[in-house]
Design an enzyme around this catalytic site. Structure first.
Site, PDB file in Angstrom:
ATOM      1  N   ASN A  10       0.860  -1.185   0.000  1.00 39.58           N
ATOM      2  CA  ASN A  10       0.000   0.000   0.000  1.00 39.58           C
ATOM      3  C   ASN A  10       0.894   1.232   0.000  1.00 39.58           C
ATOM      4  O   ASN A  10       1.489   1.577   1.018  1.00 39.58           O
ATOM      5  CB  ASN A  10      -0.892  -0.021   1.258  1.00 39.58           C
ATOM      6  CG  ASN A  10      -1.771   1.217   1.354  1.00 39.58           C
ATOM      7  OD1 ASN A  10      -1.827   2.022   0.430  1.00 39.58           O
ATOM      8  ND2 ASN A  10      -2.456   1.366   2.478  1.00 39.58           N
ATOM      9  N   LYS A  12       0.016   4.228  -0.245  1.00 39.44           N
ATOM     10  CA  LYS A  12      -0.675   5.416   0.308  1.00 39.44           C
ATOM     11  C   LYS A  12      -0.428   6.598  -0.651  1.00 39.44           C
ATOM     12  O   LYS A  12      -0.310   6.367  -1.845  1.00 39.44           O
ATOM     13  CB  LYS A  12      -0.215   5.684   1.735  1.00 39.44           C
ATOM     14  CG  LYS A  12      -0.312   4.409   2.597  1.00 39.44           C
ATOM     15  CD  LYS A  12      -0.148   4.639   4.050  1.00 39.44           C
ATOM     16  CE  LYS A  12      -0.272   3.294   4.789  1.00 39.44           C
ATOM     17  NZ  LYS A  12      -0.227   3.406   6.236  1.00 39.44           N
ATOM     18  N   HIS A  95      -9.502   0.895   4.914  1.00 39.17           N
ATOM     19  CA  HIS A  95      -8.241   1.133   5.626  1.00 39.17           C
ATOM     20  C   HIS A  95      -8.509   2.071   6.807  1.00 39.17           C
ATOM     21  O   HIS A  95      -9.370   2.949   6.723  1.00 39.17           O
ATOM     22  CB  HIS A  95      -7.215   1.752   4.669  1.00 39.17           C
ATOM     23  CG  HIS A  95      -5.834   1.778   5.249  1.00 39.17           C
ATOM     24  ND1 HIS A  95      -5.435   2.743   6.146  1.00 39.17           N
ATOM     25  CD2 HIS A  95      -4.785   0.937   5.099  1.00 39.17           C
ATOM     26  CE1 HIS A  95      -4.184   2.499   6.507  1.00 39.17           C
ATOM     27  NE2 HIS A  95      -3.768   1.403   5.882  1.00 39.17           N
ATOM     28  N   GLU A  97      -7.031   4.574   7.815  1.00 45.52           N
ATOM     29  CA  GLU A  97      -6.921   6.008   7.472  1.00 45.52           C
ATOM     30  C   GLU A  97      -8.198   6.489   6.793  1.00 45.52           C
ATOM     31  O   GLU A  97      -8.605   7.639   6.960  1.00 45.52           O
ATOM     32  CB  GLU A  97      -5.683   6.218   6.583  1.00 45.52           C
ATOM     33  CG  GLU A  97      -4.389   6.069   7.385  1.00 45.52           C
ATOM     34  CD  GLU A  97      -3.210   5.516   6.608  1.00 45.52           C
ATOM     35  OE1 GLU A  97      -3.226   5.526   5.366  1.00 45.52           O
ATOM     36  OE2 GLU A  97      -2.256   5.049   7.279  1.00 45.52           O
ATOM     37  N   GLU A 167      -4.915  -4.925  10.607  1.00 44.22           N
ATOM     38  CA  GLU A 167      -3.917  -3.873  10.807  1.00 44.22           C
ATOM     39  C   GLU A 167      -4.220  -3.133  12.109  1.00 44.22           C
ATOM     40  O   GLU A 167      -5.068  -2.229  12.121  1.00 44.22           O
ATOM     41  CB  GLU A 167      -3.959  -2.875   9.648  1.00 44.22           C
ATOM     42  CG  GLU A 167      -3.650  -3.461   8.296  1.00 44.22           C
ATOM     43  CD  GLU A 167      -3.117  -2.410   7.324  1.00 44.22           C
ATOM     44  OE1 GLU A 167      -2.005  -2.607   6.831  1.00 44.22           O
ATOM     45  OE2 GLU A 167      -3.793  -1.390   7.095  1.00 44.22           O
ATOM     46  N   GLY A 173       2.636   2.657  10.738  1.00 40.97           N
ATOM     47  CA  GLY A 173       3.554   3.788  10.585  1.00 40.97           C
ATOM     48  C   GLY A 173       4.261   4.187  11.870  1.00 40.97           C
ATOM     49  O   GLY A 173       4.853   5.265  11.949  1.00 40.97           O
ATOM     50  N   SER A 212       3.726  -1.716  10.264  1.00 42.10           N
ATOM     51  CA  SER A 212       5.182  -1.641  10.458  1.00 42.10           C
ATOM     52  C   SER A 212       5.914  -2.935  10.119  1.00 42.10           C
ATOM     53  O   SER A 212       6.938  -3.244  10.723  1.00 42.10           O
ATOM     54  CB  SER A 212       5.518  -1.200  11.895  1.00 42.10           C
ATOM     55  OG  SER A 212       5.061   0.112  12.123  1.00 42.10           O
TER      56      SER A 212
END
Ligand code: 13P
Length: 251
Positions: A10, A12, A95, A97, A167, A173, A212
């Protein structure tokens, strides 16, 4: 049952044409085992360039999002039909986000999964708990609440064409990867939750871990019995690191 292993990238809102070039020229030459698929999800403007440079049957193109609407006056949205025309076989849906920054709801996410499936695109459905939710032992409640609306919308049988990415939000991140044991325990819970509704479907669903993952942690994570690959963010932008991660996939 032997499940499909998937290593998904991904990007992003990162990357450029130079990265499309360097990633494809590196991973095109890898010989993947038969049951391994790599799915790269660059930003929309790079889909066509990426598609034109893939020369390895194990490498697939994915989108980072998909509209729940088929067509019409939805400025800024990208439909499943459009993704089909760009040779996109997978779409990341829900996701964290998208859930937190863009306020996507569980209902909307369920509609997106349905739109993807209706057009032959495999959704990579993302679920995961926040740090506060894990600290207060709500992980299983949160994951169930993220999964059930999708099951209600499409039916458990349709999960034979769905990939799930677990996730944990606190691991995205942050450099704080879940330990292999913790990730395995949560993946096992997800599979058990699905099995309560259909054991055969649960056994066949590919469950990816994301958060991560890097070249130093991927091998041990991917070796866990209920982890069928990964959804990789930052490390997928580093060509050599992503190549190493691909080489640690369970073949
Ligand atoms: P990182 O690998 O950068 O933590 O991102 C994970 C992720 O969100 C993939 O979808």
């Amino acid at each position: 049952m032997s499940r499909q292993t998937i290593i998904a990238a991904n990007w992003k809102m990162n990357g450029n044409l130079a990265l499309v070039e360097s990633i494809t020229s590196t991973i095109n030459s890898i010989e993947f085992a038969d049951n391994v698929k790599v799915v790269v999800c660059p930003s929309y403007p790079y889909l066509a360039a990426f598609a034109s440079k893939i020369s390895n049957d194990s490498i697939n193109l994915g989108a980072q999002n998909i509209s729940e609407y088929a067509k019409g006056a939805y400025t800024g949205e990208i439909s499943a039909d459009m993704l089909n025309e760009m040779s996109v076989g997978y779409a990341i849906v829900g996701h964290s986000e998208r859930r937190s920054i863009f306020r996507e709801t569980s209902t909307q996410i369920a509609h997106k999964v349905k739109a993807a499936l209706a057009n032959g695109i495999t959704p990579i459905l993302c679920i995961g708990e926040s740090e506060a939710e894990r600290m207060t032992e709500q992980t299983e409640t949160v994951l169930s609440a993220q999964l059930q609306p999708v099951i209600d919308e499409i039916g458990i049988e349709s999960f034979k064409n769905v990939v799930i990415a677990y996730e944990p939000v606190w691991a995205i991140g942050t450099g704080k990867t879940a330990s292999p044991e913790m990730a395995q325990e949560t993946h096992k819970f997800i599979r058990r939750f699905l099995a309560e509704q259909n054991a055969e479907i649960a056994d066949g669903v590919s469950l990816l871990y994301g958060g991560s993952v890097n070249a130093a942690t991927s091998e041990e994570l991917f070796a866990q019995p209920d982890i069928d690959g990964g959804l990789i963010g930052g490390a997928s932008l580093k060509v050599d690191e992503f190549k190493t991660i691909c080489s640690t996939s369970k073949g």
